[in-house]
Scaffold this active site. Structure first.
Site, PDB file in Angstrom:
ATOM      1  N   ARG A 224       0.678  -0.880   0.379  1.00  0.00           N
ATOM      2  CA  ARG A 224       0.213  -0.072   0.073  1.00  0.00           C
ATOM      3  C   ARG A 224       1.081   1.107   0.105  1.00  0.00           C
ATOM      4  O   ARG A 224       2.335   1.129   0.348  1.00  0.00           O
ATOM      5  CB  ARG A 224      -1.257   0.169   1.672  1.00  0.00           C
ATOM      6  CG  ARG A 224      -1.589  -1.188   0.737  1.00  0.00           C
ATOM      7  CD  ARG A 224      -3.596  -0.510  -0.095  1.00  0.00           C
ATOM      8  NE  ARG A 224      -4.301  -1.565   0.245  1.00  0.00           N
ATOM      9  CZ  ARG A 224      -4.026  -2.614  -0.580  1.00  0.00           C
ATOM     10  NH1 ARG A 224      -3.367  -2.599  -1.350  1.00  0.00           N
ATOM     11  NH2 ARG A 224      -5.353  -3.248  -0.731  1.00  0.00           N
ATOM     12  N   HIS A 272      -1.054   1.066  -9.902  1.00  0.00           N
ATOM     13  CA  HIS A 272      -2.108  -0.602  -8.412  1.00  0.00           C
ATOM     14  C   HIS A 272      -2.303  -1.773  -9.302  1.00  0.00           C
ATOM     15  O   HIS A 272      -3.384  -2.247  -9.769  1.00  0.00           O
ATOM     16  CB  HIS A 272      -2.618   0.355  -7.936  1.00  0.00           C
ATOM     17  CG  HIS A 272      -3.191  -0.837  -6.546  1.00  0.00           C
ATOM     18  ND1 HIS A 272      -3.064  -0.244  -6.124  1.00  0.00           N
ATOM     19  CD2 HIS A 272      -3.190  -2.065  -6.231  1.00  0.00           C
ATOM     20  CE1 HIS A 272      -3.732  -0.790  -4.506  1.00  0.00           C
ATOM     21  NE2 HIS A 272      -3.739  -2.261  -5.299  1.00  0.00           N
TER      22      HIS A 272
END
Ligand code: NDP
Length: 309
Positions: A224, A272
């Site tokens: 993250r 991502h």
């Protein structure tokens, strides 16, 4: 009993349709359509709007569509007493492992440098690294970290791991807790972050940590954006202590156009995409948990609210 599907991206309809296709006798709604809120017992969610989950008085399970659940803990409107589940899936794990392997090999063989050179018609051979030159350190030896370790070992890498608790994984020396963190870091020429984002791990990829890595290490963050202190990474790449970084996740996504990562020659960014939940593979486990709810059985892959993962 019924299921509501909540996500704000363009995959809402696809997930709803796929759930209906596999459970035609179950009432399944999108949160955007009119639906009987008191009937909903399970919410399948990804990055829900705040003040949504508290609309369901009989909710009994909050199921993340992905492996991560940090977005659930960040939303203070989420009722505190409802069990949360997440995805643990072999396809997700092997996709992640393939992605990290690609990043490592791309770094070893200077592939991004050659792409930049190609666009400018520059012919400039560089030295390259070999698998036998490095040890890969994996932070987070959970479902994804363990699979990555297994695949790296098959590809002849030396691997060390770091987790919160002690564990035995064949072929990997796993260090545990803060007392063993620096030993682990001192061995890691390639550092891969696969930690969940929690209060304890937020900002963990910072100058203090980078200082402990061997000189010319490469940092990969596929967990993250909140794990990384961006300015510290830039400082340690620019001062030459780190050879570079591969980043798939960011504090703000999409990464703002003015962010220095975009143009940095030693930082490879991707949008991502390291590992994306596969509908066909994930739907059976969501429906299995729905069945368990109906039958009052324990849920699979439940998250600890205390640990936040
Ligand atoms: P798991 O929960 O299975 O594993 C987490 C690991 O991190 C465990 O080994 C755990 O230790 C360790 N850990 C947690 N907190 C600490 C701490 N404070 N100190 C040391 N170790 C710690 O997670 P997954 O492997 O399934 O997923 C990891 C993360 O990957 C997800 O949370 C998600 O954010 C990210 N992800 C990113 C994707 C992408 O496309 N970029 C796709 C999918 C996931 P212990 O074993 O002792 O509990």
């Amino acid at each position: 009993m019924a299921i509501v599907v909540i996500r704000q991206d363009n995959k809402l309809d696809a997930w709803k349709k796929a759930l209906i296709a596999k459970a035609s006798n179950t009432a399944i709604y999108s949160y955007l359509e009119d639906h009987p809120k008191e009937e909903i017992t399970m919410a399948c969610i990804w990055k829900q709007p705040s003040e949504t989950l508290n609309l369901y008085p009989n909710l009994k399970c909050i199921a993340s569509f992905g492996a991560g659940v940090d977005f659930i803990f960040k939303d203070h409107s989420v009722p505190k007493h409802i069990p949360i589940t997440r995805v643990v899936d072999p396809v997700l794990a092997s996709d992640m492992s393939e992605f990290v392997l690609a990043l490592i090999l791309g770094f070893f063989k200077n592939l991004t440098t050659y792409k930049t050179d190609q666009l400018q018609k520059i012919w400039s051979p560089q030295e390259y690294k070999r698998i036998s030159d490095v040890t890969v350190g994996i932070m987070g030896m959970g479902a994804l970290g363990e699979k990555l370790a297994e695949d790296l070992i098959k590809n002849r890498f030396r691997v060390v791991g770091w987790a919160k608790s002690k564990k035995i994984i064949p072929g990997v020396e796993v260090y545990a807790g803060n007392s063993q963190k620096n030993t682990f870091l001192s061995l890691s020429n390639i550092l891969v972050c696969l930690l969940p984002l929690t209060k304890e791990t937020t900002g963990i990829l910072n100058s203090k940590l980078f200082r402990e890595l061997p000189k010319q290490s490469y940092v990969i963050n596929v967990a993250r954006g909140g794990h990384l202190v961006d300015e510290d990474l830039l400082e340690y790449v620019n001062n030459g202590h780190l050879a570079g970084a591969g980043l798939d996740v960011f504090h703000e996504e999409p990464l703002p156009v003015e962010h220095p990562f975009w143009n940095h020659p030693k930082i490879q960014i991707t949008p991502h995409v390291a590992s994306v939940s596969d509908i066909d593979s994930v739907i059976p486990q969501l429906l299995e948990n729905y069945r368990r709810l109906e039958e009052g059985l324990p849920l699979m892959n439940e998250v600890s609210r205390e640990k936040e993962y």
